[in-house]
Enzyme design. Structure first.
Site, PDB file in Angstrom:
ATOM      1  N   VAL A   1       6.147   1.509  -0.114  1.00  0.00           N
ATOM      2  CA  VAL A   1       6.278   0.767   0.844  1.00  0.00           C
ATOM      3  C   VAL A   1       4.942   0.781   1.844  1.00  0.00           C
ATOM      4  O   VAL A   1       4.602   2.324   2.476  1.00  0.00           O
ATOM      5  CB  VAL A   1       7.938   1.139   2.057  1.00  0.00           C
ATOM      6  CG1 VAL A   1       8.829   0.116   0.851  1.00  0.00           C
ATOM      7  CG2 VAL A   1       8.130   1.716   2.026  1.00  0.00           C
ATOM      8  N   CYS A   2       5.359  -0.264   2.290  1.00  0.00           N
ATOM      9  CA  CYS A   2       2.940  -0.417   3.127  1.00  0.00           C
ATOM     10  C   CYS A   2       4.209  -1.268   4.654  1.00  0.00           C
ATOM     11  O   CYS A   2       4.972  -1.837   4.279  1.00  0.00           O
ATOM     12  CB  CYS A   2       1.947  -0.068   2.958  1.00  0.00           C
ATOM     13  SG  CYS A   2       1.636  -1.605   1.398  1.00  0.00           S
ATOM     14  N   ASN A   3       2.902  -1.692   4.914  1.00  0.00           N
ATOM     15  CA  ASN A   3       2.745  -3.183   6.297  1.00  0.00           C
ATOM     16  C   ASN A   3       3.311  -4.478   5.044  1.00  0.00           C
ATOM     17  O   ASN A   3       4.152  -5.146   5.462  1.00  0.00           O
ATOM     18  CB  ASN A   3       2.320  -2.928   6.880  1.00  0.00           C
ATOM     19  CG  ASN A   3       2.039  -2.290   8.167  1.00  0.00           C
ATOM     20  OD1 ASN A   3       3.325  -2.068   8.424  1.00  0.00           O
ATOM     21  ND2 ASN A   3       0.779  -1.609   8.474  1.00  0.00           N
TER      22      ASN A   3
END
Length: 103
Positions: A7-9
Site C-alpha cells: 500500500v502507498c498513497n
C-alpha cells in the site's frame, strides 16, 4: 492463495515493485502467491483477504494507523527504503514471506 498487499498513497509507485516481486515469485515456483498494490484508502475493504501488508516508505508515518485497520489479522511492516528505491522485488518478497511464516 497467499495475498501480499503493498500500500502507498495512490497505489501507483508500488506497481513496478509488484512486477519485480511477481517475477521473483515465479522464479521460486510460488504460483500460489498473489501480490497486489493499491492505495491505503482501500485497505479496509481488502484486509479480510490479506496475509501480509507492506507499506511504501513514503507513508511509513501511517504504520500505526494501518496496524489499527488491520487489527492483528496479519503482519504489517514498512518496506525497506533501499529495497524500495532499488526495486529489489526478491528482497521485498523474502521479507513478506518471512513475516507470514513468523505470524
Amino acid at each position: 492463495m497467499t495475498n501480499i498487499y503493498l500500500v502507498c498513497n495512490a497505489g501507483m509507485s508500488t506497481s513496478i515493485l509488484v512486477k519485480k516481486m511477481q517475477e521473483a515469485a515465479a522464479k521460486k515456483n510460488l504460483a500460489d502467491v498473489h501480490i497486489e498494490a493499491f492505495s491505503v484508502e482501500v485497505l479496509d475493504e481488502r484486509i479480510d483477504t490479506a496475509d501480509c501488508v507492506l507499506l511504501g516508505p513514503q507513508i511509513r508515518h501511517m504504520l500505526g494507523d494501518v496496524k489499527k485497520v488491520v487489527g492483528g489479522k496479519c503482519p504489517v511492516d514498512v518496506i525497506d527504503m533501499r529495497d524500495y528505491g532499488m526495486i529489489r522485488g526478491d528482497k521485498v518478497l523474502d521479507k513478506a514471506l518471512k513475516m507470514i511464516e513468523a505470524a
